[in-house]
Write a protein that holds these residues in place. Structure first.
Motif: not given
Ligand code: NAG
Ligand code: NAG
Ligand code: NAG
Length: 307
Positions: A181, A183, A258, A260, A297
């Motif tokens: 991911k 973010n 999302f 959040s 969220q």
């Molecule tokens: C991205 O944000 C989500 C929700 O806050 C979190 O669960 C996740 O660990 C985050 N991922 C990274 C790679 O920062």
């Protein structure tokens, strides 16, 4: 912008407002809000250099999946918002756009020509960039008497203060469904003393100042309450298909995109975690419905819409 593109912006505002005020957004209307709370005035067609609104009006279709904080409740007003969201990429074509953004809007006296707005976030917009990468973007418009607007650094307006990231830059890496991911954190707030609107952007938890919209640029946002919206947005020009929004999965799928750590920011710069649901905007078809806000969220998006 030259005079003709200013005119296009102004016309776009009028046309869109008339089509939108026809009422597609029952969720907000049912709750007794007199106006549609969606700032779709920053429509892609504004930024098509030679857009033909006669044809665009009928051939460009937009969908939203967002929540809005409306001013006025209990005498509390906010002048900013922060969110952490995941970023995606799709292979889109000219005639398609997909975004996740924050919108700050003031509707002036209610006439479309007095609308003012700031928008920023990530988007994929081959019309503008001639590529299908995911870009960080900013946009502003000031209906008012002048009817001006602009995206990124394409014309004077936004002041960039970072030598690392500027509006229009490509965001990398992006998230991959079921895998890594990526973010980002977005923050916008009105600085109390100057009245300028500042933007922070960066990797999750590590956002930095990017620049600001001077208050003189958008007079309608001076000393006025604003609507604060956040969520997803897609547009397409037929016969292209409506593109994926968010991660390409609907809100109730485990792979949905999302927003959040949602926080509203007051005039003194204090943060307030959004701990309750807010009105939402979506389309009649429900292709991209947002989820409720829970624990600061919500989820949004979808693979596309048959239209
Ligand atoms: C991205 O944000 C989500 C929700 O806050 C979190 O669960 C996740 O660990 C985050 N991922 C990274 C790679 O920062
Ligand atoms: C815009 O499109 C309409 C309908 O196709 C056409 O009649 C008109 O001439 C076009 N205007 C411009 C400026 O190209
Ligand atoms: C703002 O962006 C321009 C164009 O990308 C760049 O030349 C300039 O150095 C940037 N300003 C600052 C303060 O870094």
């Amino acid at each position: 912008m030259d005079n003709s593109s200013q005119l296009i912006v102004l016309l776009g505002v009028l046309l869109l407002a008339s089509s939108l005020f026809g009422g597609c957004f029952s969720s907000l209307q049912e709750e007794g809000h007199p106006r549609i709370a969606w700032p779709s005035e920053l429509h892609p067609e504004f930024f098509l250099p030679n857009g033909n609104l006669t044809t665009d009006r009928n051939s460009i279709i937009t969908y939203y999946s967002s929540h809005t904080w409306l001013p006025g409740g209990g005498g509390v007003n906010y002048y900013g918002v922060e969110a952490t969201l995941d970023v995606y990429n799709f292979d889109l074509e000219h005639g398609q756009a997909s975004a996740a953004a924050i919108w700050i809007v003031n509707r002036g006296d209610g006439h479309p020509s007095s609308l003012c707005a700031i928008q920023f976030g990530w988007h994929i917009f081959p019309w503008l960039y001639k590529d299908s990468h995911t870009h960080f973007y900013t946009a502003w418009m000031s209906g008012g008497a002048s009817g001006k607007g602009c995206m990124n650094m394409n014309c004077p307006g936004f002041h960039n203060s970072s030598s690392i990231i500027a509006p229009g830059h490509v965001i990398s890496p992006v998230s991959h469904v079921g895998d890594q991911k990526s973010n980002i954190t977005l923050r916008i707030f009105k600085e109390k003393y100057s009245g300028d609107w500042h933007i922070h952007f960066g990797p999750s938890g590590d956002s930095e100042p990017v620049g600001y919209f001077p208050k003189s640029l958008i007079p309608g946002l001076i000393d006025n309450p604003v609507e604060i919206s956040f969520g997803g947005y897609v547009a397409h020009r037929k016969p292209r298909l409506s593109p994926p929004m968010g991660s390409g999965y609907i809100a109730y799928n485990e792979n949905a995109a999302f927003f959040s750590n949602l926080k509203l920011i007051d005039q003194d710069g204090n943060d307030y975690t959004i701990d309750k649901d807010l009105p939402y905007t979506t389309d009649m078809k429900g292709c991209y419905n947002p989820s409720v806000i829970d624990s600061a969220q919500f989820f949004y998006g979808g693979p596309g819409c048959i239209d």
